[in-house]
Write a protein that holds these residues in place. Structure first.
Motif, PDB file in Angstrom:
ATOM      1  N   UNK A 137       0.824  -1.204   0.000  1.00  0.00           N
ATOM      2  CA  UNK A 137       0.000   0.000   0.000  1.00  0.00           C
ATOM      3  C   UNK A 137       0.857   1.252   0.000  1.00  0.00           C
ATOM      4  N   UNK A 138       0.208   2.401  -0.195  1.00  0.00           N
ATOM      5  CA  UNK A 138       0.930   3.658  -0.361  1.00  0.00           C
ATOM      6  C   UNK A 138       0.606   4.647   0.743  1.00  0.00           C
ATOM      7  N   UNK A 139       1.570   5.519   0.993  1.00  0.00           N
ATOM      8  CA  UNK A 139       1.358   6.656   1.884  1.00  0.00           C
ATOM      9  C   UNK A 139       1.646   7.929   1.101  1.00  0.00           C
ATOM     10  N   UNK A 140       0.759   8.898   1.236  1.00  0.00           N
ATOM     11  CA  UNK A 140       0.938  10.225   0.664  1.00  0.00           C
ATOM     12  C   UNK A 140       1.218  11.174   1.824  1.00  0.00           C
ATOM     13  N   UNK A 141       2.438  11.683   1.878  1.00  0.00           N
ATOM     14  CA  UNK A 141       2.899  12.470   3.023  1.00  0.00           C
ATOM     15  C   UNK A 141       3.282  13.869   2.569  1.00  0.00           C
ATOM     16  N   UNK A 142       2.548  14.852   3.031  1.00  0.00           N
ATOM     17  CA  UNK A 142       2.819  16.256   2.730  1.00  0.00           C
ATOM     18  C   UNK A 142       3.265  16.939   4.010  1.00  0.00           C
ATOM     19  N   UNK A 143       4.431  17.601   3.968  1.00  0.00           N
ATOM     20  CA  UNK A 143       4.910  18.277   5.167  1.00  0.00           C
ATOM     21  C   UNK A 143       5.526  19.634   4.823  1.00  0.00           C
ATOM     22  N   UNK A 144       5.484  20.527   5.789  1.00  0.00           N
ATOM     23  CA  UNK A 144       6.000  21.884   5.654  1.00  0.00           C
ATOM     24  C   UNK A 144       7.516  21.836   5.481  1.00  0.00           C
ATOM     25  N   UNK A 145       8.023  22.604   4.517  1.00  0.00           N
ATOM     26  CA  UNK A 145       9.446  22.595   4.195  1.00  0.00           C
ATOM     27  C   UNK A 145      10.166  23.699   4.973  1.00  0.00           C
ATOM     28  N   UNK A 146      10.889  23.317   6.006  1.00  0.00           N
ATOM     29  CA  UNK A 146      11.582  24.309   6.827  1.00  0.00           C
ATOM     30  C   UNK A 146      12.667  25.057   6.046  1.00  0.00           C
TER      31      UNK A 146
END
Length: 255
Positions: free
Chosen positions: A144-153
């Motif tokens: 399965x897949x994970x879609x991970x969006x995070x703030x770019x410091x």
């Protein structure tokens, strides 16, 4: 303490998701997910967990494809806005709402498994971002897949330096807390180690909102939203631009 957006839900709806920068963010997420997750169109009715999914914009996009979504959030107010929009779109039967912190999901969803897990714009608001990864990964099916969006410091540090905010740039933190600046500035190399430790393999990386509203303190020419999105799509996978987005989007696979 993890951030609860109850008091900021309507401000987010108006100033972020109701703005051009919100449109660019959502358009780029949909573009990258469509490109990197072929199962979205090749497989019917995926089971998807949107952990910390807020008002559910991406959940509704996926539900409109026929998939079944479990949308959870720490904020009851955000979920109330999601419920309103789900009903307006006629998608309430495909989106189940769950009021819960991510750390409690293994208890609430015991025995459940998912083909895709979304963590979009949430881990940077947690005191311990790794807790989100370790909580949801066991619920992800093998392959399965994970879609991970995070703030770019790093983009934030770059903007501070360009804007003359030397003290903040040197310290790696703002001089005073900002309501919509994440509380945890995530180091990408450390995040990659956490993901690998949890058996998640990186498939692709994209920069999200690289150019749009980079310079916020000067007047610039008005660019049509369609042209802004086209520019973002052109460079989102190419370094160094992929590492200069306001957010970074990882697509990962569970081994």
């Amino acid at each position: 303490m993890d951030k609860n957006f109850d008091s900021l839900a309507h401000r987010l709806e108006r100033n972020i998701y109701g703005s051009n920068k919100g449109q660019v963010r959502l358009a780029m997420l949909e573009f990258d997910m469509s490109r990197g997750l072929p199962e979205l169109t090749e497989q019917p009715k995926l089971q998807i967990l949107d952990a910390g999914g807020g008002m559910g914009q991406i959940a509704r996009w996926l539900a409109a494809m026929g998939h079944q979504i479990t949308l959870c959030d720490l904020s009851a107010e955000m979920l109330a806005l999601a419920e309103r929009e789900n009903q307006s779109a006629g998608l309430q039967e495909r989106i189940s709402l769950l009021h819960s912190p991510i750390q409690e999901l293994p208890r609430h969803l015991a025995g459940r498994s998912f083909d895709l897990v979304l963590l979009h714009g949430v881990i940077e608001w947690m005191a311990e971002p790794a807790e989100a990864i370790t909580a949801v990964t066991p619920m992800l099916n093998s392959g399965g897949a994970m879609s991970l969006l995070f703030f770019n410091r790093n983009k934030l540090f770059l903007k501070w330096g360009i804007n003359g905010q030397v003290e903040s740039a040197l310290a790696g933190r703002p001089r005073k807390a900002q309501k919509l600046t994440p509380t945890t500035l995530i180091d990408e190399s450390e995040l990659r180690r956490i993901l690998a430790k949890n058996g998640l393999e990186l498939v692709s990386k994209a920069g999200i909102r690289i150019f749009h509203r980079f310079f916020t303190r000067q007047q610039t020419a008005v660019v049509a939203i369609e042209d802004a999105i086209a520019l973002e799509k052109h460079y989102c996978y190419e370094e160094p631009f992929a590492s200069l987005g306001e957010h970074t989007h990882f697509i990962l696979r569970k081994k």
